[in-house]
Design a protein around this motif. Structure first.
Motif, PDB file in Angstrom:
ATOM      1  N   TRP A 123       0.906  -1.043  -0.419  1.00 55.94           N
ATOM      2  CA  TRP A 123      -0.011  -0.190  -0.057  1.00 55.94           C
ATOM      3  C   TRP A 123       0.623   0.904   0.501  1.00 55.94           C
ATOM      4  CZ3 TRP A 123      -4.724   1.689  -1.607  1.00 55.94           C
ATOM      5  CH2 TRP A 123      -5.010   2.463  -1.288  1.00 55.94           C
ATOM      6  N   TYR A 134      -2.159   0.336  -4.507  1.00 54.30           N
ATOM      7  CA  TYR A 134      -1.501  -0.794  -4.164  1.00 54.30           C
ATOM      8  C   TYR A 134      -0.244  -1.227  -5.412  1.00 54.30           C
ATOM      9  CZ  TYR A 134      -4.450  -2.680  -0.477  1.00 54.30           C
ATOM     10  OH  TYR A 134      -5.027  -3.043   0.593  1.00 54.30           O
ATOM     11  N   ILE A 139      -7.737  -6.485  -1.301  1.00 57.98           N
ATOM     12  CA  ILE A 139      -8.539  -4.875  -2.087  1.00 57.98           C
ATOM     13  C   ILE A 139      -9.917  -5.099  -2.517  1.00 57.98           C
ATOM     14  CG2 ILE A 139      -8.003  -4.296  -4.073  1.00 57.98           C
ATOM     15  CD1 ILE A 139      -4.961  -5.878  -4.379  1.00 57.98           C
ATOM     16  N   GLN A 189     -10.680  -0.377  -5.029  1.00 59.07           N
ATOM     17  CA  GLN A 189      -9.353   0.055  -5.091  1.00 59.07           C
ATOM     18  C   GLN A 189      -8.226   0.102  -6.401  1.00 59.07           C
ATOM     19  OE1 GLN A 189      -8.658  -2.148  -0.999  1.00 59.07           O
ATOM     20  NE2 GLN A 189      -7.652  -0.262  -0.313  1.00 59.07           N
TER      21      GLN A 189
END
Length: 405
Positions: free
Chosen positions: A34, A45, A310, A314
């Motif tokens: 992250w 990420y 995740i 995202q």
């Protein structure tokens, strides 16, 4: 887990150096890491392992380009709509339909036909630009010209207008670098200028089509509809900018690698007709100095990658530069090995629908120009300080001073 503050993969880092030490640490300790973006709420990420880069690239249903663009930072709604007109910013089935419009211009058969013309240009460029004993900027005087001349001819840009495309390309691709662009306003202005240029050229091709990609675009149909002028403009920008920026930077990175590895340079110079050697060397040039750092995707649903949860919405950023040094895939990955076989680099992407359309064209140009340089001028070295592009997307060298012996 690594403290977020220890890792910085944003543009200032790339202006100083390729952050191989950070990538090595991430691959070993935190391969789906992250990464905060200071002052914003749109972290991501960082995906650094070769296998994971390939897995994300080959599953576009899970990892969307269109949902959030291919750029690290989140875009305004207006910018996002514009980026969705670019092939890089589309998902299937739209991407497949649009890609088919231009793919015929980049087939192996077409590239083979272009090879003789590329070779002629490489010879002419080296003869004209390289003077032994004179300091020169390799980027501006050599690396820029073979790819921009080639792609401009394919697209349909009139001979003599390449310098216009070069200037617009620099200002758009260098939007994060104050030396090349005065910021977002200047990048937007360059985009407006190239759109206006494309409008005029497209109008001419509607009346008088030729055998070039622009003529194909202005007369093409997708699902029974003609492309809009905005769609044509974005195709034009992608082909002209991506088609010259990426290969220009690959050529500059290759020359820099040969400066740093004189034994490899001597071996290649001594064997200009050894096709097996030049084929494996070209793949190593590509692995060593890939011109795109990364590609961003957005999760379409809750999932996990290498055990890291995740959430839908995202973003993950796949780092090709890191994957190309993955110890799990490449023996001695920090050795520049011109005989490396196999060489499963991801410089043109990790596979899947967004694999680089111009991969064969880039290989042909790199091999032609580097071979011609080494055939005529095998002795060269740096003549000053190299300056890197400030960009967290393009792996660029903007100034490469060299002197040929």
């Amino acid at each position: 887990m690594l403290p977020t503050g220890d890792i910085d993969l944003l543009e200032d880092t790339w202006a100083r150096e390729v952050p191989h030490a950070q990538f090595t640490r991430l691959r070993r300790e935190d391969p789906v890491h992250w990464h905060e973006v200071p002052g914003r709420h749109d972290g991501f990420y960082a995906v650094t392992r070769h296998a994971d880069v390939k897995a994300v690239s080959r599953d576009p249903e899970l990892w969307s380009t269109e949902l959030g663009s291919f750029m690290i930072r989140d875009q305004s709604p207006e910018s996002l709509e514009t980026l969705r007109l670019v092939l890089l910013g589309m998902d299937a089935p739209r991407h497949s339909r649009y890609r088919s419009l231009v793919s015929a211009g980049f087939t192996p058969r077409v590239v083979r036909k272009l090879a003789a013309r590329i070779q002629e240009r490489a010879v002419s460029l080296v003869e004209r630009a390289v003077t032994p004993g004179r300091d020169m900027d390799f980027v501006a005087e050599v690396a820029a010209w073979l790819p921009i001349q080639t792609i401009c001819e394919m697209v349909g840009v009139p001979e003599g207008d390449e310098r216009l495309i070069f200037d617009w390309s620099n200002r758009m691709a260098g939007g994060q670098d104050p030396e090349l662009s005065a910021g977002k306003h200047d990048s937007d202005l360059a985009a407006a200028e190239i759109y206006a240029y494309c409008d005029a050229l497209a109008a001419e091709r509607r009346a008088h089509p030729r055998e070039d990609i622009l003529s194909t675009l202005v007369h093409a149909e997708v699902d029974g509809d003609r492309l809009t002028q905005d769609e044509i403009n974005m195709f034009f920008v992608l082909l002209c900018v991506a088609g010259n920026e990426t290969t220009r930077n690959l050529l500059s990175a290759t020359l820099l690698a040969l400066v740093d590895h004189p034994a490899a340079r001597a071996e290649l110079a001594a064997a200009p007709q050894d096709e097996l050697l030049w084929t494996s060397a070209t793949e190593e040039f590509l692995r060593w100095g890939g011109s795109i750092h990364n590609f961003r995707r957005t999760a379409t649903r809750d999932t996990s990658l290498r055990g890291q949860p995740i959430a839908a919405g995202q973003k993950v950023v796949t780092y090709y530069t890191s994957a190309n040094r993955d110890e799990e895939v490449f023996a001695d990955p920090f050795a520049f090995d011109i005989r490396r076989t196999p060489n499963d680099h991801v410089t043109f992407g990790g596979g899947g629908p967004h694999f680089c359309l111009g991969a064969g064209l880039a290989r042909t140009q790199i091999k032609a120009l580097v071979r011609e340089l080494l055939r005529r001028h095998p002795d060269f070295g740096l003549a000053g300080e190299v300056r890197r592009l400030r960009s967290d997307f393009i792996n660029g060298v903007k100034y490469l001073p060299v002197r040929f012996g």
